[in-house]
Motif scaffolding. Structure first.
Motif, PDB file in Angstrom:
ATOM      1  N   HIS A  82       0.838  -1.200   0.000  1.00 51.28           N
ATOM      2  CA  HIS A  82       0.000   0.000   0.000  1.00 51.28           C
ATOM      3  C   HIS A  82       0.876   1.254   0.000  1.00 51.28           C
ATOM      4  O   HIS A  82       0.547   2.259  -0.658  1.00 51.28           O
ATOM      5  N   LEU A  83       1.972   1.214   0.755  1.00 47.02           N
ATOM      6  CA  LEU A  83       2.881   2.358   0.816  1.00 47.02           C
ATOM      7  C   LEU A  83       3.616   2.556  -0.513  1.00 47.02           C
ATOM      8  O   LEU A  83       3.953   3.687  -0.871  1.00 47.02           O
ATOM      9  N   TYR A  84       3.865   1.464  -1.246  1.00 44.99           N
ATOM     10  CA  TYR A  84       4.478   1.618  -2.561  1.00 44.99           C
ATOM     11  C   TYR A  84       3.600   2.488  -3.462  1.00 44.99           C
ATOM     12  O   TYR A  84       4.105   3.358  -4.184  1.00 44.99           O
ATOM     13  N   LEU A  85       2.296   2.219  -3.425  1.00 43.47           N
ATOM     14  CA  LEU A  85       1.379   2.938  -4.306  1.00 43.47           C
ATOM     15  C   LEU A  85       1.148   4.372  -3.852  1.00 43.47           C
ATOM     16  O   LEU A  85       1.002   5.275  -4.688  1.00 43.47           O
ATOM     17  N   THR A  86       1.104   4.581  -2.534  1.00 48.98           N
ATOM     18  CA  THR A  86       0.718   5.888  -2.007  1.00 48.98           C
ATOM     19  C   THR A  86       1.911   6.839  -1.880  1.00 48.98           C
ATOM     20  O   THR A  86       2.056   7.765  -2.672  1.00 48.98           O
ATOM     21  N   GLN A  87       2.784   6.586  -0.899  1.00 50.24           N
ATOM     22  CA  GLN A  87       3.940   7.466  -0.762  1.00 50.24           C
ATOM     23  C   GLN A  87       4.925   7.267  -1.898  1.00 50.24           C
ATOM     24  O   GLN A  87       5.590   8.212  -2.321  1.00 50.24           O
TER      25      GLN A  87
END
Length: 450
Positions: free
Chosen positions: A122-127
């Motif tokens: 999820h962090l790959y996609l968001t931040q």
């Protein structure tokens, strides 16, 4: 090249005389500075969030959590570096304000949604992707506008904007750490997201073109020319730039985690990154001053060697706060020479815009003050924009340094973080040796100013 945005009867000297050299330009500088503080400050402080996620969420459930988390910062850097040409194309089609607003909302949405992440991907996609793309669109566009308002004070104005990276790296860890401790990572991301949204919306209001842009779509073939790789010295420089940057991000990403591993508090770990960011800014200025006297390549090689030795000889044996702080200060001061001697203040993808929007004399002033002297010295004025764009693209390889060192660290069976120290130190020293190769390729005299 004639200007497409200034009146045809206005020569270069006349355009400089009528340039306000400030005025509303200082409002543009304020907006750009706020954007750089929040966005690049957040990127620099990723190590604080990585340490929190590793300790509190994923460290006990995912065996290679450190390696997987390191890719979050890597993706953010990749998209922040790679989307410059996209920003240029969008700006040529729809104008400055449109690109700024798109970038603002990508940054804010990326961080706010990151607050709801419960998986690393999820962090790959968001931040990583959303935030990184937004940073690139904002920074590239803002830095195309600010020089339009300045002549004699252009270096000062762009220096103030660029200083936002160091200021943000100093401030953001002290914001994130107490928020993590009291509210958790989710609310930390949301708070930082809304802070970025407020600062970046203000930047959108303040930043506007002094000259109206012609609406014409630019192709990538107009930006990048591959024939620069026929130049031997440029190939050596591209290799040296890539290698020296392999180690740059490793301490910034892993010092907070290393600090907690040796028994220090998260606040002490955050202070290491903050202090290193602050002295990094000072070191860039000193590197520029020394390079004027002793040569660009010479000083870059010297600073790289000191950075590598400090990593191998200080960080390797640092197990208390005092020694780690000494390493942060020395490393931070010397590791950023690339950004003042080899890289740029103005993103390279913007240079074709400058060469179109300004008269030739103004364009040359921007190249002298604002961008990479090493690339310019090697390629000359005509091939410079393509060369610097390609150096930036090859630097995408460098942002995988933290991931490579984490992969080695997880499989080597040595003391934790030992591979990070060795990899970073060797990368800096090897980069220094490649720059020496470049020096003697350009001038064989031992004490020549290169």
């Amino acid at each position: 090249m004639r200007s497409q945005t200034l009146p045809d009867d206005q020569d270069a000297e006349g355009s400089q005389d009528k340039n306000p050299d400030g005025g509303y330009g200082w409002a543009v500088v304020i907006g750009a500075f706020l954007m750089v503080v929040t966005s690049y400050g957040t990127s620099t402080a990723w190590g604080v969030m990585q340490d929190y996620y590793e300790r509190e969420m994923f460290g006990d459930t995912i065996p290679d959590a450190q390696l997987q988390l390191s890719f979050v910062g890597t993706f953010a850097l990749i998209f922040a570096n790679a989307c410059g040409p996209l920003a240029q194309v969008l700006r040529s089609m729809w104008g400055t304000r449109f690109v700024l607003l798109i970038g603002t909302f990508l940054i804010a949405i990326g961080l706010i949604i990151a607050g709801f992440s419960n998986q690393i991907w999820h962090l790959y996609l968001t931040q990583g992707i959303l935030f990184g793309t937004g940073v690139s669109l904002m920074y590239v566009t803002i830095m195309a506008v600010a020089p339009q308002y300045f002549d004699r004070k252009r270096g000062l104005a762009l220096g103030i904007v660029a200083s936002g990276s160091g200021i943000g790296g100093l401030v953001m860890p002290f914001i994130m750490t107490p928020l993590n401790r009291s509210l958790g990572a989710g609310w930390t991301y949301r708070v930082v997201g809304f802070v970025c949204l407020g600062c970046d919306l203000l930047a959108c209001l303040l930043v506007k073109d002094r000259f109206k842009l012609p609406k014409q779509r630019k192709s990538l073939s107009e930006i990048i020319r591959l024939d620069v790789f026929k130049d031997k010295n440029f190939c050596i420089w591209s290799l040296g730039a890539c290698v020296q940057m392999l180690g740059y991000y490793i301490p910034y990403f892993f010092l907070p985690s290393y600090a907690t591993w040796v028994g220090l508090s998260p606040s002490e770990g955050s202070s290491l990154v903050a202090v290193s960011s602050a002295v990094n800014f000072a070191g860039r200025i000193v590197a520029g001053i020394l390079a004027d006297r002793f040569g660009l390549v010479n000083i870059n090689s010297l600073f790289l060697m000191i950075s590598g030795l400090s990593t191998l000889l200080i960080w390797t044996f640092a197990y208390d706060f005092g020694t780690l702080m000494a390493f942060s200060v020395i490393f931070g001061f010397f590791c950023g020479s690339y950004f003042s001697l080899g890289k740029y203040i103005v993103a390279p993808a913007l240079l074709p815009f400058y060469l179109v929007e300004l008269q030739p004399a103004n364009a040359r002033a921007i190249l002298r003050i604002s961008v990479s002297p090493i690339t310019l010295n090697i390629l000359g004025m005509e091939r410079f924009p393509s060369g610097l764009s390609l150096v930036l693209i090859t630097n995408i390889i460098s942002v995988f340094g933290p991931n490579i060192s984490s992969a080695i660290d997880g499989s080597a069976g040595a003391e934790p973080f030992f591979a990070h120290k060795m990899f970073a130190g060797v990368a800096f020293i090897l980069g220094s040796l490649i720059m020496l190769w470049l020096k003697f390729s350009m001038n064989r005299k031992l004490f020549a100013k290169v």
